[in-house]
Scaffold this motif. Structure first.
Motif, PDB file in Angstrom:
ATOM      1  N   ASP A  19       0.830  -1.210   0.000  1.00 26.97           N
ATOM      2  CA  ASP A  19       0.000   0.000   0.000  1.00 26.97           C
ATOM      3  C   ASP A  19       0.863   1.258   0.000  1.00 26.97           C
ATOM      4  O   ASP A  19       0.591   2.205  -0.740  1.00 26.97           O
ATOM      5  CB  ASP A  19      -0.935   0.018   1.215  1.00 26.97           C
ATOM      6  N   GLU A  20       1.895   1.266   0.823  1.00 26.69           N
ATOM      7  CA  GLU A  20       2.788   2.430   0.875  1.00 26.69           C
ATOM      8  C   GLU A  20       3.522   2.616  -0.446  1.00 26.69           C
ATOM      9  O   GLU A  20       3.693   3.749  -0.914  1.00 26.69           O
ATOM     10  CB  GLU A  20       3.771   2.289   2.029  1.00 26.69           C
ATOM     11  N   ALA A  21       3.953   1.517  -1.051  1.00 20.04           N
ATOM     12  CA  ALA A  21       4.647   1.609  -2.338  1.00 20.04           C
ATOM     13  C   ALA A  21       3.715   2.160  -3.415  1.00 20.04           C
ATOM     14  O   ALA A  21       4.123   3.007  -4.225  1.00 20.04           O
ATOM     15  CB  ALA A  21       5.191   0.241  -2.744  1.00 20.04           C
ATOM     16  N   LEU A  22       2.470   1.693  -3.420  1.00 19.59           N
ATOM     17  CA  LEU A  22       1.502   2.191  -4.405  1.00 19.59           C
ATOM     18  C   LEU A  22       1.223   3.678  -4.206  1.00 19.59           C
ATOM     19  O   LEU A  22       1.138   4.439  -5.173  1.00 19.59           O
ATOM     20  CB  LEU A  22       0.202   1.396  -4.318  1.00 19.59           C
ATOM     21  N   GLU A  23       1.092   4.105  -2.962  1.00 22.08           N
ATOM     22  CA  GLU A  23       0.849   5.522  -2.668  1.00 22.08           C
ATOM     23  C   GLU A  23       2.044   6.371  -3.078  1.00 22.08           C
ATOM     24  O   GLU A  23       1.876   7.446  -3.673  1.00 22.08           O
ATOM     25  CB  GLU A  23       0.564   5.708  -1.177  1.00 22.08           C
ATOM     26  N   THR A  24       3.238   5.903  -2.786  1.00 23.39           N
ATOM     27  CA  THR A  24       4.443   6.642  -3.156  1.00 23.39           C
ATOM     28  C   THR A  24       4.562   6.761  -4.669  1.00 23.39           C
ATOM     29  O   THR A  24       4.857   7.832  -5.202  1.00 23.39           O
ATOM     30  CB  THR A  24       5.694   5.954  -2.574  1.00 23.39           C
ATOM     31  N   TYR A  25       4.300   5.656  -5.365  1.00 21.99           N
ATOM     32  CA  TYR A  25       4.349   5.674  -6.826  1.00 21.99           C
ATOM     33  C   TYR A  25       3.353   6.686  -7.384  1.00 21.99           C
ATOM     34  O   TYR A  25       3.676   7.473  -8.276  1.00 21.99           O
ATOM     35  CB  TYR A  25       4.066   4.276  -7.383  1.00 21.99           C
ATOM     36  N   GLU A  26       2.143   6.682  -6.839  1.00 28.17           N
ATOM     37  CA  GLU A  26       1.119   7.605  -7.328  1.00 28.17           C
ATOM     38  C   GLU A  26       1.513   9.052  -7.063  1.00 28.17           C
ATOM     39  O   GLU A  26       1.320   9.927  -7.914  1.00 28.17           O
ATOM     40  CB  GLU A  26      -0.232   7.294  -6.685  1.00 28.17           C
ATOM     41  N   LYS A  27       2.084   9.338  -5.902  1.00 29.65           N
ATOM     42  CA  LYS A  27       2.520  10.710  -5.591  1.00 29.65           C
ATOM     43  C   LYS A  27       3.619  11.165  -6.540  1.00 29.65           C
ATOM     44  O   LYS A  27       3.631  12.309  -6.974  1.00 29.65           O
ATOM     45  CB  LYS A  27       3.029  10.788  -4.148  1.00 29.65           C
ATOM     46  N   LYS A  28       4.548  10.261  -6.868  1.00 27.02           N
ATOM     47  CA  LYS A  28       5.676  10.638  -7.727  1.00 27.02           C
ATOM     48  C   LYS A  28       5.299  10.734  -9.192  1.00 27.02           C
ATOM     49  O   LYS A  28       5.848  11.545  -9.923  1.00 27.02           O
ATOM     50  CB  LYS A  28       6.826   9.649  -7.550  1.00 27.02           C
ATOM     51  N   THR A  29       4.389   9.874  -9.649  1.00 28.33           N
ATOM     52  CA  THR A  29       4.088   9.816 -11.081  1.00 28.33           C
ATOM     53  C   THR A  29       2.720  10.374 -11.450  1.00 28.33           C
ATOM     54  O   THR A  29       2.467  10.645 -12.617  1.00 28.33           O
ATOM     55  CB  THR A  29       4.138   8.359 -11.583  1.00 28.33           C
ATOM     56  N   GLY A  30       1.829  10.495 -10.462  1.00 32.17           N
ATOM     57  CA  GLY A  30       0.471  10.905 -10.748  1.00 32.17           C
ATOM     58  C   GLY A  30      -0.363   9.792 -11.356  1.00 32.17           C
ATOM     59  O   GLY A  30      -1.480  10.013 -11.799  1.00 32.17           O
ATOM     60  N   LYS A  31       0.171   8.561 -11.380  1.00 34.26           N
ATOM     61  CA  LYS A  31      -0.533   7.420 -11.963  1.00 34.26           C
ATOM     62  C   LYS A  31      -0.955   6.457 -10.869  1.00 34.26           C
ATOM     63  O   LYS A  31      -0.166   6.107 -10.002  1.00 34.26           O
ATOM     64  CB  LYS A  31       0.370   6.687 -12.953  1.00 34.26           C
ATOM     65  N   ASP A  32      -2.201   6.030 -10.950  1.00 33.96           N
ATOM     66  CA  ASP A  32      -2.727   5.062 -10.005  1.00 33.96           C
ATOM     67  C   ASP A  32      -2.601   3.672 -10.615  1.00 33.96           C
ATOM     68  O   ASP A  32      -3.376   3.310 -11.507  1.00 33.96           O
ATOM     69  CB  ASP A  32      -4.192   5.380  -9.687  1.00 33.96           C
ATOM     70  N   LEU A  33      -1.619   2.902 -10.162  1.00 26.97           N
ATOM     71  CA  LEU A  33      -1.398   1.576 -10.727  1.00 26.97           C
ATOM     72  C   LEU A  33      -2.592   0.650 -10.525  1.00 26.97           C
ATOM     73  O   LEU A  33      -2.834  -0.244 -11.330  1.00 26.97           O
ATOM     74  CB  LEU A  33      -0.157   0.930 -10.106  1.00 26.97           C
ATOM     75  N   LYS A  34      -3.356   0.867  -9.472  1.00 31.46           N
ATOM     76  CA  LYS A  34      -4.496  -0.006  -9.190  1.00 31.46           C
ATOM     77  C   LYS A  34      -5.573   0.106 -10.256  1.00 31.46           C
ATOM     78  O   LYS A  34      -6.372  -0.809 -10.407  1.00 31.46           O
ATOM     79  CB  LYS A  34      -5.084   0.309  -7.816  1.00 31.46           C
ATOM     80  N   SER A  35      -5.596   1.202 -11.000  1.00 26.28           N
ATOM     81  CA  SER A  35      -6.620   1.363 -12.036  1.00 26.28           C
ATOM     82  C   SER A  35      -6.072   1.095 -13.438  1.00 26.28           C
ATOM     83  O   SER A  35      -6.801   1.233 -14.414  1.00 26.28           O
ATOM     84  CB  SER A  35      -7.210   2.775 -11.976  1.00 26.28           C
ATOM     85  N   ASP A  36      -4.826   0.684 -13.549  1.00 27.78           N
ATOM     86  CA  ASP A  36      -4.219   0.399 -14.849  1.00 27.78           C
ATOM     87  C   ASP A  36      -4.797  -0.904 -15.417  1.00 27.78           C
ATOM     88  O   ASP A  36      -4.808  -1.924 -14.730  1.00 27.78           O
ATOM     89  CB  ASP A  36      -2.704   0.270 -14.688  1.00 27.78           C
ATOM     90  N   PRO A  37      -5.300  -0.897 -16.644  1.00 27.44           N
ATOM     91  CA  PRO A  37      -5.873  -2.116 -17.224  1.00 27.44           C
ATOM     92  C   PRO A  37      -4.871  -3.278 -17.308  1.00 27.44           C
ATOM     93  O   PRO A  37      -5.263  -4.430 -17.231  1.00 27.44           O
ATOM     94  CB  PRO A  37      -6.312  -1.688 -18.629  1.00 27.44           C
ATOM     95  N   LEU A  38      -3.604  -2.970 -17.463  1.00 29.15           N
ATOM     96  CA  LEU A  38      -2.602  -4.031 -17.529  1.00 29.15           C
ATOM     97  C   LEU A  38      -2.567  -4.813 -16.218  1.00 29.15           C
ATOM     98  O   LEU A  38      -2.351  -6.022 -16.219  1.00 29.15           O
ATOM     99  CB  LEU A  38      -1.213  -3.459 -17.854  1.00 29.15           C
ATOM    100  N   LEU A  39      -2.820  -4.145 -15.110  1.00 28.63           N
ATOM    101  CA  LEU A  39      -2.833  -4.828 -13.822  1.00 28.63           C
ATOM    102  C   LEU A  39      -3.887  -5.929 -13.809  1.00 28.63           C
ATOM    103  O   LEU A  39      -3.624  -7.049 -13.378  1.00 28.63           O
ATOM    104  CB  LEU A  39      -3.085  -3.845 -12.681  1.00 28.63           C
ATOM    105  N   ARG A  40      -5.086  -5.627 -14.297  1.00 30.73           N
ATOM    106  CA  ARG A  40      -6.151  -6.644 -14.325  1.00 30.73           C
ATOM    107  C   ARG A  40      -5.746  -7.829 -15.193  1.00 30.73           C
ATOM    108  O   ARG A  40      -6.012  -8.975 -14.860  1.00 30.73           O
ATOM    109  CB  ARG A  40      -7.463  -6.052 -14.851  1.00 30.73           C
ATOM    110  N   THR A  41      -5.090  -7.533 -16.306  1.00 36.25           N
ATOM    111  CA  THR A  41      -4.637  -8.601 -17.199  1.00 36.25           C
ATOM    112  C   THR A  41      -3.596  -9.461 -16.499  1.00 36.25           C
ATOM    113  O   THR A  41      -3.665 -10.690 -16.550  1.00 36.25           O
ATOM    114  CB  THR A  41      -4.047  -7.988 -18.489  1.00 36.25           C
ATOM    115  N   LEU A  42      -2.640  -8.829 -15.836  1.00 37.90           N
ATOM    116  CA  LEU A  42      -1.581  -9.586 -15.157  1.00 37.90           C
ATOM    117  C   LEU A  42      -2.132 -10.363 -13.968  1.00 37.90           C
ATOM    118  O   LEU A  42      -1.659 -11.464 -13.676  1.00 37.90           O
ATOM    119  CB  LEU A  42      -0.459  -8.650 -14.717  1.00 37.90           C
ATOM    120  N   GLU A  43      -3.135  -9.810 -13.296  1.00 35.90           N
ATOM    121  CA  GLU A  43      -3.741 -10.518 -12.168  1.00 35.90           C
ATOM    122  C   GLU A  43      -4.382 -11.825 -12.609  1.00 35.90           C
ATOM    123  O   GLU A  43      -4.439 -12.780 -11.838  1.00 35.90           O
ATOM    124  CB  GLU A  43      -4.800  -9.651 -11.489  1.00 35.90           C
ATOM    125  N   ALA A  44      -4.865 -11.871 -13.833  1.00 37.17           N
ATOM    126  CA  ALA A  44      -5.531 -13.073 -14.328  1.00 37.17           C
ATOM    127  C   ALA A  44      -4.544 -14.166 -14.724  1.00 37.17           C
ATOM    128  O   ALA A  44      -4.956 -15.313 -14.918  1.00 37.17           O
ATOM    129  CB  ALA A  44      -6.414 -12.711 -15.529  1.00 37.17           C
TER     130      ALA A  44
END
Length: 107
Positions: A19-44
């Motif tokens: 969670d902390e890594a995701l928050e840090t990434y979002e603060k630095k890049t402005g991108k929310d990895l949790k909403s990236d479509p590639l994440l859903r694909t990789l999760e499957a």
């Protein structure tokens, strides 16, 4: 005496780290990895090889590098395998890293 829904288990130290890594990434890049479509694909994906195959399809020149020694592939392949084993160990059989668990989606 009525019984409500079971209390959710407290987050593990690994969930807190993710969670902390995701928050840090979002603060630095402005991108929310949790909403990236590639994440859903990789999760499957059900195996490291399936994940690597998906990455090869999604990322141009994944198997190529500037010096034709496949540095990216040589770095990513073992990383995917380690993360898969790690996810299997901490989550008892959930798919690759499964950030859905950390974003409120079930996998």
């Amino acid at each position: 005496m009525s019984h409500g829904p079971p209390e959710p288990a407290p987050p593990s130290k690994y969930e807190v780290i993710f969670d902390e890594a995701l928050e840090t990434y979002e603060k630095k890049t402005g991108k929310d990895l949790k909403s990236d479509p590639l994440l859903r694909t990789l999760e499957a994906c059900k195996s490291p090889d399936e994940t690597l195959s998906e990455l090869r399809q999604q990322i141009p020149d994944f198997d190529q590098s500037e010096n034709s020694d496949n540095r990216l592939t040589n770095w990513v392949n073992p990383m995917v395998h380690v993360l898969y084993i790690f996810a299997q160990t901490i989550s008892g059989g959930v798919g690759l890293v499964s950030l859905g668990r950390f974003s409120g989606h079930s996998s």
